[in-house]
Write a protein that holds these residues in place. Structure first.
Motif, short mmCIF file in Angstrom:
data_model
loop_
_atom_site.label_atom_id
_atom_site.label_comp_id
_atom_site.label_asym_id
_atom_site.label_seq_id
_atom_site.Cartn_x
_atom_site.Cartn_y
_atom_site.Cartn_z
N PHE A 167 11.48 -9.94 -8.49
CA PHE A 167 10.83 -10.48 -9.69
C PHE A 167 10.31 -9.30 -10.49
CE2 PHE A 167 7.32 -12.75 -11.91
CZ PHE A 167 8.08 -13.75 -12.50
N VAL A 168 10.84 -9.10 -11.65
CA VAL A 168 10.56 -7.90 -12.44
C VAL A 168 9.10 -7.80 -12.87
CG1 VAL A 168 11.22 -8.86 -14.67
CG2 VAL A 168 11.51 -6.43 -14.24
N ASP A 169 8.40 -8.92 -12.95
CA ASP A 169 7.01 -8.91 -13.37
C ASP A 169 6.02 -8.86 -12.22
OD1 ASP A 169 7.54 -8.96 -16.15
OD2 ASP A 169 7.97 -11.11 -16.03
N TYR A 170 6.52 -8.66 -11.00
CA TYR A 170 5.65 -8.43 -9.84
C TYR A 170 6.01 -7.05 -9.29
CZ TYR A 170 3.54 -8.74 -5.24
OH TYR A 170 2.79 -8.49 -4.12
N VAL A 171 5.07 -6.13 -9.37
CA VAL A 171 5.31 -4.74 -8.98
C VAL A 171 4.43 -4.39 -7.80
CG1 VAL A 171 5.26 -2.34 -9.75
CG2 VAL A 171 5.87 -4.15 -11.37
N GLU A 172 5.06 -3.96 -6.72
CA GLU A 172 4.32 -3.45 -5.56
C GLU A 172 4.43 -1.94 -5.56
OE1 GLU A 172 5.39 -5.11 -1.79
OE2 GLU A 172 5.00 -7.15 -2.45
N LEU A 173 3.30 -1.28 -5.51
CA LEU A 173 3.27 0.18 -5.47
C LEU A 173 2.59 0.61 -4.18
CD1 LEU A 173 3.68 2.91 -7.04
CD2 LEU A 173 1.31 2.65 -7.75
N ASP A 174 3.26 1.41 -3.41
CA ASP A 174 2.68 1.94 -2.17
C ASP A 174 2.00 3.26 -2.53
OD1 ASP A 174 1.99 2.63 0.40
OD2 ASP A 174 3.99 3.33 0.93
N GLU A 201 2.80 8.82 -11.05
CA GLU A 201 3.14 7.45 -10.67
C GLU A 201 2.19 6.45 -11.31
OE1 GLU A 201 2.85 9.97 -8.53
OE2 GLU A 201 4.71 10.07 -7.39
N ILE A 202 0.90 6.77 -11.32
CA ILE A 202 -0.08 5.87 -11.93
C ILE A 202 0.10 5.84 -13.45
CG2 ILE A 202 -2.53 5.38 -12.23
CD1 ILE A 202 -1.35 4.83 -9.42
N SER A 203 0.44 6.96 -14.05
CA SER A 203 0.70 6.99 -15.49
C SER A 203 1.88 6.10 -15.84
CB SER A 203 0.98 8.42 -15.96
OG SER A 203 -0.18 9.20 -15.86
N GLN A 204 2.94 6.13 -15.03
CA GLN A 204 4.09 5.25 -15.26
C GLN A 204 3.69 3.79 -15.16
OE1 GLN A 204 7.01 6.51 -12.41
NE2 GLN A 204 7.73 8.20 -13.70
N LEU A 205 2.86 3.47 -14.18
CA LEU A 205 2.40 2.10 -14.00
C LEU A 205 1.60 1.65 -15.22
CD1 LEU A 205 1.34 0.31 -10.93
CD2 LEU A 205 -0.40 0.47 -12.68
N LEU A 206 0.70 2.50 -15.70
CA LEU A 206 -0.12 2.17 -16.88
C LEU A 206 0.74 2.04 -18.14
CD1 LEU A 206 -3.24 4.40 -16.20
CD2 LEU A 206 -3.08 1.91 -16.02
N ASP A 207 1.78 2.87 -18.23
CA ASP A 207 2.69 2.77 -19.38
C ASP A 207 3.42 1.44 -19.40
OD1 ASP A 207 1.97 5.29 -20.25
OD2 ASP A 207 3.74 6.29 -19.41
N GLN A 208 3.80 0.92 -18.23
CA GLN A 208 4.49 -0.36 -18.13
C GLN A 208 3.55 -1.53 -18.40
OE1 GLN A 208 6.01 -0.62 -14.18
NE2 GLN A 208 7.57 0.95 -14.46
N ALA A 209 2.30 -1.37 -18.05
CA ALA A 209 1.34 -2.47 -18.10
C ALA A 209 1.06 -2.98 -19.51
CB ALA A 209 0.03 -2.07 -17.43
N SER A 235 -4.66 10.15 -5.06
CA SER A 235 -5.41 11.39 -5.27
C SER A 235 -6.60 11.08 -6.17
CB SER A 235 -4.52 12.45 -5.91
OG SER A 235 -4.17 12.07 -7.23
N ASN A 236 -7.60 11.94 -6.16
CA ASN A 236 -8.80 11.72 -6.99
C ASN A 236 -8.45 11.64 -8.46
OD1 ASN A 236 -10.55 11.61 -4.84
ND2 ASN A 236 -11.07 13.78 -4.92
N THR A 237 -7.56 12.51 -8.92
CA THR A 237 -7.19 12.49 -10.34
C THR A 237 -6.40 11.23 -10.69
OG1 THR A 237 -5.31 13.91 -9.81
CG2 THR A 237 -7.28 14.98 -10.69
N ALA A 238 -5.56 10.76 -9.80
CA ALA A 238 -4.80 9.53 -10.06
C ALA A 238 -5.74 8.33 -10.08
CB ALA A 238 -3.71 9.34 -9.00
N PHE A 239 -6.73 8.35 -9.21
CA PHE A 239 -7.67 7.23 -9.14
C PHE A 239 -8.48 7.12 -10.43
CE2 PHE A 239 -11.25 4.71 -7.64
CZ PHE A 239 -10.59 3.76 -6.88
N ASN A 240 -8.80 8.26 -11.01
CA ASN A 240 -9.55 8.26 -12.27
C ASN A 240 -8.66 7.83 -13.41
OD1 ASN A 240 -11.96 9.04 -11.15
ND2 ASN A 240 -11.48 11.20 -11.30
#
Length: 103
Positions: A53-60, A69-77, A98-103
């Motif tokens: 399902f393209v609108d359900y994204v699981e990220l490990d 990776e988080i920037s890509q997720l935010l870009d898609q959102a 990572s701390n920077t990704a969490f922020n």
């Protein structure tokens, strides 16, 4: 945002998938809305169960823990859902970011 916590194996990912199905279920007749009991037979329910399902994204986050990776997720959102009523993002092992990704 919802935060599911608990020890390993209690069903956090399963509950996330049930939530995604509840929000996107169209019912067996294709006319349903948001429900507490997803039908399990409509395209949305089946596709979520099968991981396609393209609108359900699981990220490990244990293996995708960087800023990129988080920037890509935010870009898609920012985009509307493609086939579903809602987009659902499930970030597993978020404490591993990572701390920077969490922020």
């Amino acid at each position: 945002a919802y935060l599911f916590t608990g020890t390993r194996g209690v069903g956090k990912t399963t509950v996330s998938r049930i939530l995604a199905k509840s929000l996107n279920c169209t019912g067996a007749d294709g006319q349903g809305g948001i429900t507490a009991q997803p039908c399990g037979v409509c395209n949305a329910c089946r596709d979520i169960d099968q991981g396609r399902f393209v609108d359900y994204v699981e990220l490990d986050a244990a293996s995708n823990r960087g800023v990129e990776e988080i920037s890509q997720l935010l870009d898609q959102a920012v985009y509307k859902p493609v086939v579903g009523r809602f987009k659902v993002y499930m970030i597993d092992e978020v404490h591993m970011l990572s701390n920077t990704a969490f922020n």
